[in-house]
Structures are given as structure tokens and as C-alpha cells.
Design an enzyme around this catalytic site. Sequence first.
Site: not given
Ligand code: G3P
Ligand code: MG
Length: 248
Positions: A17-18, A44, A46, A59, A119, A121, A241
Site C-alpha cells: 500500500h503506497r 498500490e 495513488d 495520496h 488508484e 484519485k 503497508d
Molecule cells: O487502495 C486501497 C487504499 O489505498 C484506499 O485508500 O486512502 O489509502 O488511498 P487510500
Molecule cells: Mg490508495
Amino acid sequence: MTNTLPTGPIREEVQAHRGSSALAPENTIAAFRRAAEDGAKWVELDVALNADGTLIVIHDDTVDRTTNGTGNLGALSTADIQTLGGGSWFGAEFAGEKIPTLDEVIVALGEFGLNINVEIKQHPHHQSVQQLTSAVAAALAKRPAHMQIMISSFDPDCLKGMHKLMPELELAMLWGRIPDDWEALLAAIPATTIHAHFKGLSIGLLEQTSAKGIKVRAWTSNDTVELASFWRAGLTGVITDDPGIYLK
Ligand code: G3P
Ligand code: MG
């Protein structure tokens, strides 16, 4: 008889995640490199547009939290963003990190052998879904042939736009809690996948989604105990994470 029910995700279903954002500043090359070192196959990240219409990997819609500068993404050019430090907020050893463009990340992740969950945004400064999705499609068209891509978004219109431009890509609808009419909402995109907050999952729901061939990945889980009961009910994957905890 051997019990073959899954007790955790396969390696290809652990997404950082990120990047490995528990261990390096989120959405930086350092976090993506760390994900590869941790054994992840997917990250993943953003994306959003800046003032000159370039896709930036970040993000928030401001640079305030994750850089040493301030300002809204919609008021910052790519040159402005390149002057900002994107890592010292996380740790002095990351002082050289920058906020990367999606183009830069695609090159780096190609070298690391990573696949990308992009992802998309939606922010108030964006002019249109079409501008956003066209930019994403143009960036992805330049990826190395071995790189796999999927798209996720909280905005169904972004997914619909990407389906028109790149219908071959897996699309994931992001929900905190999965709505009762999830099946119709997915069909309208059309999308095959749900990315849901892990607290919004239930065994009954996962049995329904898996029976219909819909993939479900849970975000953002940083403790394997949280998802332990869900794998045998049909949970597909996890966005975490700290991918190392799921890849031991
Ligand atoms: O892709 C899952 C997660 O990244 C969604 O929420 O706010 O962390 O981008 P956020
Ligand atoms: Mg995300």
C-alpha cells in the site's frame, strides 16, 4: 483428507500500500524498492493531476503532509514539485526522495519487476474525468510488456472511463463498507473486483462474492490476524503497508 482451504494470500495477492509505506515514505521510489525487497509482486499507488496536467504519485491533494513544502497539487507545476523533499518527514535517511511522476514510477517499477495497482484519485481541482483517465491511459501505454496493471478508484466514473480506454484491465471499485447493491454497481462499470476496508468485510459477504466470481481484496491490513478468518471464505488478496508480514 488434506485440508486445502487457504489460510493466507498467495504472493501475487499481496499488494504493498503506497509501497512498503510502514518502512519508507509512502508513494516514493524508496517505498516501492522496499516492497520489491520485501518480496512483493504488486504495489498500490495513488495518482492525481498537478497544475500542468502531469500525473503525480501522491495520496493527498496537497503536498503539506508528505513533503517539506506546502500547497495544493492544482497550483503546483511538475518543476515546483521536483524542488520538494518527499522523504525527510518520514526519516532523515530518506531526505533525497522526491514526489515522483507516474512516468518515473513506471520506469522504476519496470526495473524492480513490480506490477501496479493504480488508484485514481478524484480531487476538486481536476477539470474532468476524461482528462484524468486519458492521462492515465497514456502513461500506462508506455509500460514495459512484462508489467501487469490494474486500476482502482472510489469514483465509479473513473473506472467507467478507464474501461472505455483500456477494456482489458482489471478494475476494482473501492468501498469502505460494501453496499448492498454491490453486484449492480459493479455491473454498471463493468468491474470484476472490490477493494474494501477490512473492517467492512464479513464471511457471509465473501461467500457471496466468491460464488459469483468477484474478487475482493482488503485494505489496509497491517496485522495478519485481522484477515485470518476471511481467506477460507474467499478473500482474494490484501493491500498492506507492510507486505513482509504476509510474505513470511
Ligand atoms: O487502495 C486501497 C487504499 O489505498 C484506499 O485508500 O486512502 O489509502 O488511498 P487510500
Ligand atoms: Mg490508495
